[in-house]
Design a protein around this motif. Sequence first.
Motif, PDB file in Angstrom:
ATOM      1  N   CYS A   1      -5.983   0.537   5.547  1.00 34.13           N
ATOM      2  CA  CYS A   1      -6.632   1.737   4.991  1.00 34.13           C
ATOM      3  C   CYS A   1      -8.052   1.450   4.514  1.00 34.13           C
ATOM      4  CB  CYS A   1      -5.837   2.279   3.814  1.00 34.13           C
ATOM      5  SG  CYS A   1      -4.146   2.673   4.186  1.00 34.13           S
TER       6      CYS A   1
ATOM      7  N   CYS B   1       0.841  -1.200   0.000  1.00 33.04           N
ATOM      8  CA  CYS B   1       0.000   0.000   0.000  1.00 33.04           C
ATOM      9  C   CYS B   1       0.879   1.253   0.000  1.00 33.04           C
ATOM     10  CB  CYS B   1      -0.897  -0.014   1.233  1.00 33.04           C
ATOM     11  SG  CYS B   1      -1.880   1.478   1.398  1.00 33.04           S
TER      12      CYS B   1
ATOM     13  N   CYS C   1       0.239   3.354   3.487  1.00 34.72           N
ATOM     14  CA  CYS C   1       0.622   2.917   4.837  1.00 34.72           C
ATOM     15  C   CYS C   1       1.710   1.845   4.857  1.00 34.72           C
ATOM     16  CB  CYS C   1      -0.606   2.416   5.581  1.00 34.72           C
ATOM     17  SG  CYS C   1      -1.159   0.807   5.009  1.00 34.72           S
TER      18      CYS C   1
ATOM     19  N   CYS D   1      -6.031  -3.171   0.888  1.00 31.85           N
ATOM     20  CA  CYS D   1      -5.267  -2.819   2.090  1.00 31.85           C
ATOM     21  C   CYS D   1      -6.218  -2.832   3.274  1.00 31.85           C
ATOM     22  CB  CYS D   1      -4.602  -1.450   1.970  1.00 31.85           C
ATOM     23  SG  CYS D   1      -3.755  -1.015   3.507  1.00 31.85           S
TER      24      CYS D   1
HETATM   25 ZN   LIG Z   1      -2.811   1.051   3.451  1.00 30.93          ZN
END
Ligand SMILES: [Zn+2]
Length: 149
Positions: free
Chosen positions: A125, A90, A93, A122
């Motif tokens: 997120c 991702c 993050c 993800c």
């Molecule tokens: Zn993420």
Amino acid sequence: MNRFMADHMLKRSCEWLRLMGYDISYPECHDDNDILEYCIKNDLILLTRDYEFYKRYNKSIFIDSTDYKDQVREVISMFPPDKNKFFTRCPVCNSELKDVDSKIMGSDYNTVKSNFKMVKYCEKCDKYFWKGSHYKKIEKEINTFMDNI
Ligand SMILES: [Zn+2]
């Protein structure tokens, strides 16, 4: 596999490098001492634009460029990317993305339609990624990084 920490001046290149599969943490704090401690504890290579900061840690790499594209090139020329790792992380993050069936996307599924049976997800997120037109743009940009190293 090397793991990295990027400083606050490398946010944009950090996101691009994550798209290319690099494991790069981004500091949640602004205290250099805390960042260094985290790097030492987790055995991370520090990527930094700050020369003074660079000198404080033996596993750090000074990034000379101010342009994010050149910053990406500096890193990938030192640590060649693994194409199999592209789009596995991702960009926001740094979590590893999971392969999921696009049917679980709920209302977003209409955007993706049945063109993409499998999408990346993800968990942290709660965000989906798929190989649509945005992906093609990203892929094109990554290729320009690769062509110019
Ligand atoms: Zn993420």
